[in-house]
Design a protein around this motif. Structure first.
Motif, PDB file in Angstrom:
ATOM      1  N   PHE A 408       0.857  -1.182   0.000  1.00  0.00           N
ATOM      2  CA  PHE A 408       0.000   0.000   0.000  1.00  0.00           C
ATOM      3  C   PHE A 408       0.901   1.242   0.000  1.00  0.00           C
ATOM      4  N   GLY A 409       0.549   2.227  -0.809  1.00  0.00           N
ATOM      5  CA  GLY A 409       1.334   3.450  -0.843  1.00  0.00           C
ATOM      6  C   GLY A 409       0.460   4.682  -0.961  1.00  0.00           C
ATOM      7  N   TRP A 410       0.795   5.720  -0.195  1.00  0.00           N
ATOM      8  CA  TRP A 410       0.148   7.028  -0.323  1.00  0.00           C
ATOM      9  C   TRP A 410       1.241   8.066  -0.539  1.00  0.00           C
ATOM     10  N   TYR A 411       1.061   8.886  -1.590  1.00  0.00           N
ATOM     11  CA  TYR A 411       2.066   9.871  -1.963  1.00  0.00           C
ATOM     12  C   TYR A 411       1.373  11.211  -2.182  1.00  0.00           C
ATOM     13  N   ASN A 412       1.858  12.227  -1.478  1.00  0.00           N
ATOM     14  CA  ASN A 412       1.270  13.560  -1.559  1.00  0.00           C
ATOM     15  C   ASN A 412       2.347  14.563  -1.948  1.00  0.00           C
ATOM     16  N   GLY A 413       2.054  15.388  -2.946  1.00  0.00           N
ATOM     17  CA  GLY A 413       2.998  16.413  -3.373  1.00  0.00           C
ATOM     18  C   GLY A 413       2.330  17.774  -3.472  1.00  0.00           C
ATOM     19  N   MET A 414       3.026  18.817  -3.025  1.00  0.00           N
ATOM     20  CA  MET A 414       2.533  20.190  -3.120  1.00  0.00           C
ATOM     21  C   MET A 414       3.578  21.037  -3.831  1.00  0.00           C
ATOM     22  N   LEU A 415       3.210  21.620  -4.973  1.00  0.00           N
ATOM     23  CA  LEU A 415       4.116  22.455  -5.762  1.00  0.00           C
ATOM     24  C   LEU A 415       3.589  23.881  -5.810  1.00  0.00           C
ATOM     25  N   ARG A 416       4.477  24.833  -5.531  1.00  0.00           N
ATOM     26  CA  ARG A 416       4.172  26.244  -5.685  1.00  0.00           C
ATOM     27  C   ARG A 416       5.265  26.845  -6.566  1.00  0.00           C
ATOM     28  N   SER A 417       4.856  27.400  -7.710  1.00  0.00           N
ATOM     29  CA  SER A 417       5.844  27.782  -8.722  1.00  0.00           C
ATOM     30  C   SER A 417       5.437  29.057  -9.450  1.00  0.00           C
ATOM     31  N   ASP A 418       6.451  29.870  -9.792  1.00  0.00           N
ATOM     32  CA  ASP A 418       6.230  31.016 -10.671  1.00  0.00           C
ATOM     33  C   ASP A 418       6.207  30.592 -12.135  1.00  0.00           C
ATOM     34  N   ALA A 419       6.743  29.404 -12.441  1.00  0.00           N
ATOM     35  CA  ALA A 419       6.926  28.973 -13.824  1.00  0.00           C
ATOM     36  C   ALA A 419       5.739  28.185 -14.374  1.00  0.00           C
ATOM     37  N   VAL A 420       5.031  27.442 -13.516  1.00  0.00           N
ATOM     38  CA  VAL A 420       3.875  26.650 -13.940  1.00  0.00           C
ATOM     39  C   VAL A 420       2.761  26.827 -12.909  1.00  0.00           C
ATOM     40  N   ARG A 421       1.626  26.208 -13.163  1.00  0.00           N
ATOM     41  CA  ARG A 421       0.503  26.299 -12.248  1.00  0.00           C
ATOM     42  C   ARG A 421       0.823  25.618 -10.922  1.00  0.00           C
ATOM     43  N   ASN A 422       0.337  26.195  -9.831  1.00  0.00           N
ATOM     44  CA  ASN A 422       0.460  25.544  -8.531  1.00  0.00           C
ATOM     45  C   ASN A 422      -0.374  24.268  -8.530  1.00  0.00           C
ATOM     46  N   GLN A 423       0.151  23.221  -7.895  1.00  0.00           N
ATOM     47  CA  GLN A 423      -0.533  21.938  -7.925  1.00  0.00           C
ATOM     48  C   GLN A 423      -0.449  21.229  -6.582  1.00  0.00           C
ATOM     49  N   ASP A 424      -1.522  20.531  -6.233  1.00  0.00           N
ATOM     50  CA  ASP A 424      -1.551  19.596  -5.117  1.00  0.00           C
ATOM     51  C   ASP A 424      -1.866  18.224  -5.699  1.00  0.00           C
ATOM     52  N   GLN A 425      -1.037  17.241  -5.391  1.00  0.00           N
ATOM     53  CA  GLN A 425      -1.204  15.923  -6.014  1.00  0.00           C
ATOM     54  C   GLN A 425      -1.247  14.822  -4.957  1.00  0.00           C
ATOM     55  N   ASN A 426      -2.139  13.854  -5.188  1.00  0.00           N
ATOM     56  CA  ASN A 426      -2.223  12.669  -4.337  1.00  0.00           C
ATOM     57  C   ASN A 426      -2.265  11.417  -5.200  1.00  0.00           C
ATOM     58  N   ARG A 427      -1.549  10.406  -4.761  1.00  0.00           N
ATOM     59  CA  ARG A 427      -1.583   9.099  -5.409  1.00  0.00           C
ATOM     60  C   ARG A 427      -1.798   8.030  -4.336  1.00  0.00           C
ATOM     61  N   LEU A 428      -2.723   7.110  -4.605  1.00  0.00           N
ATOM     62  CA  LEU A 428      -2.952   5.963  -3.747  1.00  0.00           C
ATOM     63  C   LEU A 428      -2.736   4.707  -4.578  1.00  0.00           C
ATOM     64  N   VAL A 429      -1.847   3.826  -4.130  1.00  0.00           N
ATOM     65  CA  VAL A 429      -1.458   2.655  -4.922  1.00  0.00           C
ATOM     66  C   VAL A 429      -1.544   1.405  -4.059  1.00  0.00           C
ATOM     67  N   VAL A 430      -2.199   0.375  -4.616  1.00  0.00           N
ATOM     68  CA  VAL A 430      -2.197  -0.960  -4.016  1.00  0.00           C
ATOM     69  C   VAL A 430      -1.600  -1.913  -5.048  1.00  0.00           C
ATOM     70  N   SER A 431      -0.578  -2.644  -4.663  1.00  0.00           N
ATOM     71  CA  SER A 431       0.123  -3.497  -5.618  1.00  0.00           C
ATOM     72  C   SER A 431       0.421  -4.870  -5.033  1.00  0.00           C
ATOM     73  N   TYR A 432       0.521  -5.847  -5.937  1.00  0.00           N
ATOM     74  CA  TYR A 432       0.808  -7.223  -5.512  1.00  0.00           C
ATOM     75  C   TYR A 432       1.416  -7.977  -6.684  1.00  0.00           C
ATOM     76  N   SER A 433       2.389  -8.810  -6.409  1.00  0.00           N
ATOM     77  CA  SER A 433       3.025  -9.641  -7.429  1.00  0.00           C
ATOM     78  C   SER A 433       2.753 -11.104  -7.106  1.00  0.00           C
ATOM     79  N   ILE A 434       2.153 -11.810  -8.074  1.00  0.00           N
ATOM     80  CA  ILE A 434       1.770 -13.210  -7.889  1.00  0.00           C
ATOM     81  C   ILE A 434       2.676 -14.099  -8.733  1.00  0.00           C
ATOM     82  N   PRO A 435       3.528 -14.915  -8.126  1.00  0.00           N
ATOM     83  CA  PRO A 435       4.362 -15.835  -8.903  1.00  0.00           C
ATOM     84  C   PRO A 435       3.527 -16.987  -9.446  1.00  0.00           C
ATOM     85  N   LEU A 436       3.510 -17.131 -10.784  1.00  0.00           N
ATOM     86  CA  LEU A 436       2.733 -18.184 -11.421  1.00  0.00           C
ATOM     87  C   LEU A 436       3.593 -19.352 -11.873  1.00  0.00           C
ATOM     88  N   LEU A 437       4.892 -19.139 -11.960  1.00  0.00           N
ATOM     89  CA  LEU A 437       5.807 -20.184 -12.434  1.00  0.00           C
ATOM     90  C   LEU A 437       7.151 -20.025 -11.748  1.00  0.00           C
TER      91      LEU A 437
END
Length: 437
Positions: A408-437
């Motif tokens: 499980f992963g939660w990632y939050n980013g806050m950007l404040r910039s004169d060069a591009v638009r200000n942004q608030d970003q969130n990512r939620l990730v659930v991952s799993y690797s299943i060995p089949l062979l």
């Protein structure tokens, strides 16, 4: 006599079949098949500006079937790998979709599903391996992006040799790329480039000078865009039990090539360039230092981008056609959740604190917070701009039970910039690797 000859022919045929079976034994026995499952929620909130969209919000399910064969027996061993990628849109509507961010577009809306299949032929002689087909490189001069639902892939060939003790030699050529949010291949370019190139050559070496010191040198050229030299040093100094001090130095020198140098339309890099020519002319260096003790890790560093143009590596996002080619990674400490801090003239100070909760008896749980501050960004009117970003990450992998290995992963980013638009970003990730062979 005829019977004897017939017996000889039969015997030779049987021996040949047995040898063929033996040759394939390692090919089959060493094969591995894994199914990667990734559930990804992405939310990017543009905090200012009137241009649509004000927010990108998407949710998808990805499947990555990864087959890796062993090698046939013999002086030269042969094998084949296969990679099947499928993305399924779970939610992306109401004006919240932006093509190539994570999910490809179908007209003005998000595609319901997308997929691709890649094969890689490989051969091995002693400790040298050659691969031709679908590649996911992680090199100083080319890093495949894996920041969304499905990874970016490339088409080309690559040779890696470890025959010389403590020395790794790498060389190859890349001809096409497939974006992280796409099923379609494109040629190669840089940010702002409107014309495709199909010739990216590279070569390099990693030298393990001592068990604690690694030296690197790489050279790459993207035909009609740039030539790039990279030199790197990584040293880890053991201080005491559970303590270390890591030094990471990186230097890039990038110059224009062919059509970019001559100013041919369609080959210009975006952003500020000297005299507004769009010509690539950049030196970028960075130094970072990390002190680790127990579960604590504290990293601090500085990066300097020279004035004449921004830092560049492969980036197909500006190519026309709407095929979802966007999304690229850079071998820089400042390539973070939202921003890269690679504009012409930019000076960036950065620091990160990380903690591994295994030190408190909670294995699998990790957290980090990073802050970056860039200034002196060059702009055409003679002034300068600045920007900052704060990233927070929390990761946990279940260590036992029926769900062992689920991450499980939660990632939050806050950007404040004169060069591009200000942004608030969130990512939620659930991952799993299943060995089949």
């Amino acid at each position: 006599m005829i019977s004897t000859k017939r017996s000889l022919v039969v015997s030779v045929g049987v021996v040949g079949q047995m040898l063929s079976i033996c040759a394939l034994a390692d090919f089959i026995d060493d094969s591995k098949l894994n199914l990667g499952v990734r559930n990804f929620y992405f939310n990017n909130d543009n905090r200012d500006g009137t241009a649509a969209p004000s927010k990108t919000e998407e949710w998808g399910q990805g499947f990555m079937l990864d087959y890796k064969s062993g090698f046939t027996d013999g002086t030269i061993g042969f094998g084949i790998d296969a990679l099947g990628l499928v993305g399924i849109t779970l939610d992306s509507g109401g004006g919240r979709h932006t093509g190539s961010t994570m999910i490809p577009s179908n007209g003005d809306s998000a595609s319901d599903t997308w997929s691709r299949l890649g094969f890689t032929a490989k051969a091995r002689f002693k400790q040298t391996e050659a691969r031709v087909g679908t590649l996911i490189p992680k090199l100083p001069i080319l890093v495949a992006n894996d920041g969304r639902l499905l990874p970016q892939t490339f088409q080309g060939g690559m040779i890696t040799s470890n025959d010389i003790d403590r020395l790794t030699l790498i060389a190859g050529k890349i001809e096409q790329a497939t974006g992280r949010g796409s099923s379609d291949r494109t040629g190669l370019a840089v940010t702002g480039g409107q014309q495709e190139s199909n010739e990216f050559y590279f070569a390099g070496t990693d030298f393990k000078a001592t068990p604690d010191l690694t030296l690197q040198y790489y050279y790459a050229t993207l035909d009609d865009y740039y030539k790039q030299h990279f030199a790197g040093l990584v040293h880890v100094l053991p201080i005491g039990e559970g303590q270390s001090f890591k030094t990471d130095l990186r230097y890039f020198k990038t110059d224009s090539d062919g059509a970019n140098r001559s100013g041919k339309p369609g080959y210009q890099v975006s952003g500020y360039t000297r005299d507004g020519t769009g010509e690539i002319d950049n030196n970028t260096w960075s130094a970072s230092f990390t002190y680790t003790t127990g579960g604590h890790s504290l990293m601090a560093g500085y990066q300097r981008v020279s004035d004449n143009s921004a830092f560049v590596q492969l980036n197909q996002g500006s190519l026309a056609g709407g095929v979802g080619a966007g999304g690229a990674s850079l071998f820089l400490q400042t390539d973070r959740l939202v921003n890269t801090f690679t504009r012409a003239g930019e000076d960036t100070k950065f620091a990160q604190y990380s903690y591994n909760f295994a030190a408190l008896g909670i294995p699998g749980l990790k957290a980090s917070v990073m802050y970056l501050n860039g200034d002196n960004i060059k702009v055409a009117n003679g002034n300068s701009q600045k920007e900052w970003e704060r990233d927070t990450a929390l990761d946990y992998v279940i260590q036992s039970g029926a769900l062992k290995g689920v991450g499980f992963g939660w990632y939050n980013g806050m950007l404040r910039s004169d060069a591009v638009r200000n942004q608030d970003q969130n990512r939620l990730v659930v991952s799993y690797s299943i060995p089949l062979l």
